[in-house]
Design a protein around this motif. Sequence first.
Motif: not given
Length: 134
Positions: A12-17, A24-25, A53-54, A109-112
């Motif tokens: 999902k992160g790669f697609e959003a990036w 989303t990222v 980071i963003i 961690v914890g889905g993030k």
Amino acid sequence: MAEHPDSALVRKGFEAWNRGDMETVGSLMTADCTHHAPGESQVSGHFKGRDNIIGMYGQMFELTGGKMRVELDGIYVDGRGHAVAANKFFAERGDRGIEMKGALIFTIVGGKISDIDECVEDIEQSDAFWGKAE
């Protein structure tokens, strides 16, 4: 076979990036996430905190005029909160282009995403493309 949740998160992160969807990222990271980028270029270093980071990703888009993308070769997980994403990066900057294999190692961690370690095929070539820090 269903995709592992850590793989789905990274995908999902790669697609959003690739869409330039930094909202989303950012939503996939912990607030105190760290991205470790190799080399000595203006986009190298240890970026602590989601906003920093963003900001670095935004700088990459700015430097390339948005002419960059990442092709995902595969995501590999250990089931204990780590994922490795093998990829190939393509970008243009002025009259230069780059095509380079690499990998991102994620701690989840914890889905993030809480930590990203970036590895590239050729650090010197990457530095030459991005330019030295000012």
